[in-house]
Design an enzyme around this catalytic site. Sequence first.
Site, PDB file in Angstrom:
ATOM      1  NE  ARG A  40     -24.995  -5.002  -4.690  1.00 55.82           N
ATOM      2  CZ  ARG A  40     -25.641  -4.776  -5.837  1.00 55.82           C
ATOM      3  NH1 ARG A  40     -24.979  -4.454  -6.920  1.00 55.82           N
ATOM      4  NH2 ARG A  40     -26.947  -4.889  -5.889  1.00 55.82           N
ATOM      5  CE1 TYR A  94      -1.394 -12.004   0.398  1.00 55.71           C
ATOM      6  CE2 TYR A  94      -3.131 -11.490  -1.154  1.00 55.71           C
ATOM      7  CZ  TYR A  94      -2.701 -12.089   0.011  1.00 55.71           C
ATOM      8  OH  TYR A  94      -3.601 -12.769   0.781  1.00 55.71           O
ATOM      9  CG  ASP A 166      -0.918  -4.247  -3.305  1.00 59.73           C
ATOM     10  OD1 ASP A 166      -0.783  -3.476  -2.330  1.00 59.73           O
ATOM     11  OD2 ASP A 166      -1.405  -5.380  -3.202  1.00 59.73           O
ATOM     12  CE  LYS A 191      -2.380  -7.949   5.139  1.00 60.19           C
ATOM     13  NZ  LYS A 191      -3.321  -8.034   4.079  1.00 60.19           N
TER      14      LYS A 191
HETATM   15  N1  PLP Z   1      -1.928  -6.920  -1.181  1.00 60.75           N
HETATM   16  C1  PLP Z   1      -0.976  -7.208  -0.282  1.00 60.75           C
HETATM   17  C2  PLP Z   1       0.388  -6.605  -0.445  1.00 60.75           C
HETATM   18  C3  PLP Z   1      -1.248  -8.062   0.785  1.00 60.75           C
HETATM   19  O1  PLP Z   1      -0.287  -8.329   1.689  1.00 60.75           O
HETATM   20  C4  PLP Z   1      -2.550  -8.614   0.904  1.00 60.75           C
HETATM   21  C5  PLP Z   1      -2.887  -9.521   2.015  1.00 60.75           C
HETATM   22  O2  PLP Z   1      -2.042 -10.025   2.710  1.00 60.75           O
HETATM   23  C6  PLP Z   1      -3.505  -8.297  -0.059  1.00 60.75           C
HETATM   24  C7  PLP Z   1      -3.153  -7.437  -1.085  1.00 60.75           C
HETATM   25  C8  PLP Z   1      -4.907  -8.859   0.008  1.00 60.75           C
HETATM   26  O3  PLP Z   1      -5.633  -8.133   0.951  1.00 60.75           O
HETATM   27  P1  PLP Z   1      -6.835  -8.727   1.844  1.00 60.75           P
HETATM   28  O4  PLP Z   1      -6.281  -9.842   2.667  1.00 60.75           O
HETATM   29  O5  PLP Z   1      -7.277  -7.536   2.613  1.00 60.75           O
HETATM   30  O6  PLP Z   1      -7.863  -9.232   0.893  1.00 60.75           O
END
Ligand code: PLP
Length: 373
Positions: A40, A94, A166, A191
Amino acid sequence: MYSKETDCVYNRQQHQGVNTPIYTSTANRYIGYEEILYPRNFNTENQLAIVEKLCRLEQAEAGMIFSSGAAAISTVLFSFLKAGDHVLFSQEIYGGTVKLVVEEFAKFNIAYDFVSGAAMENIGAMIRENTRLIYTETPSNPLLSVVDLEQVSRVAKKHGILSVVDNTFATPINQNPIALGIDIVLHSGTKYLGGHHDLCFGVVVTSQQLKDAIYPSALNFGGSLNGLDCYLIERSLKTLALRVEKQNNNALQLAKALQENPAIGRVYYPGLPEHPNHAIAARQMKKGFGGMLSFELKDTSRTAAFLNRLQLIIPALSLGGVDSTICQPATSSHASLSEQERQEQGITEGLLRLSVGIESAGDLLHDIESALA
Ligand code: PLP
């Protein structure tokens, strides 16, 4: 300076073995050691090995690995925000991030606005005295709209606020927001970075100064990752450039072919010259336009039957893996939005989001055409 292909493979920190040894100890000797080693504390060898690689791929100085993309996102937001602050989010982000904002921010008296894609061009006009941060995602989920990152970074710098992107859909192979002036880059590593639908993790990369500012909150929130998963990430990253190159090529081929198919309505892919933001995408996505594309069937009443008839492409949530997966956002990833919210965002009932894998493009196209037939 090595190329991205080499950076994916090459470990700077050398060991007798070619790979970083898996280090699972959570109790570590401290007498005679400068640093207290603890998962951590984000400082174990397996964590640092992949952070170092991801920093090189994203042209960042420092970073941290988290146990999910959501942990990375929430840690970054709550490490900089306090009661009375305001944040600008682009609307096409997202759904889980939207949920985090809508369900958590009010508890801490943090204000926010969601800005639609077109209005992002005038984002400067939406900045308030208490705006602390601009947060965006490009290409977006599921309509693959593209935000001009240089423009976002210009506005953020002018007003002295932080910019956060992101970069999950683009991957560090195709797009490097930090090189375009963005302050902080996030990934759902679950992903493309993991890439095999078997790992869940998140990434934050940024400058040393901003990482130092995020670190105390990261330590408090505790979203760190174990050594075994880190080792698997190290293995996944070795093939990232190869996988993404194949996914870029497959997606472009499929997008072009689907555009020609009379049973298909609109096709959304930033690599198509017809895409409204193609010029921006071509400027900021240096190696390709990614493996995500969306399309609509002309006869939307056949959507469920179409999904059922696919043999190779798997109707499944999540994305970015070597296996191609498909979903209907209205009934899955974006089901939690109201019909009106979906309409406002252009997410129709018949929209399908395809995450293109590394299979043969010909086989994938044949699968789609057979299911349509
Ligand atoms: N950002 C994007 C573009 C996503 O598609 C996702 C999940 O689908 C996330 C963030 C969140 O990630 P996690 O599911 O690994 O927590």
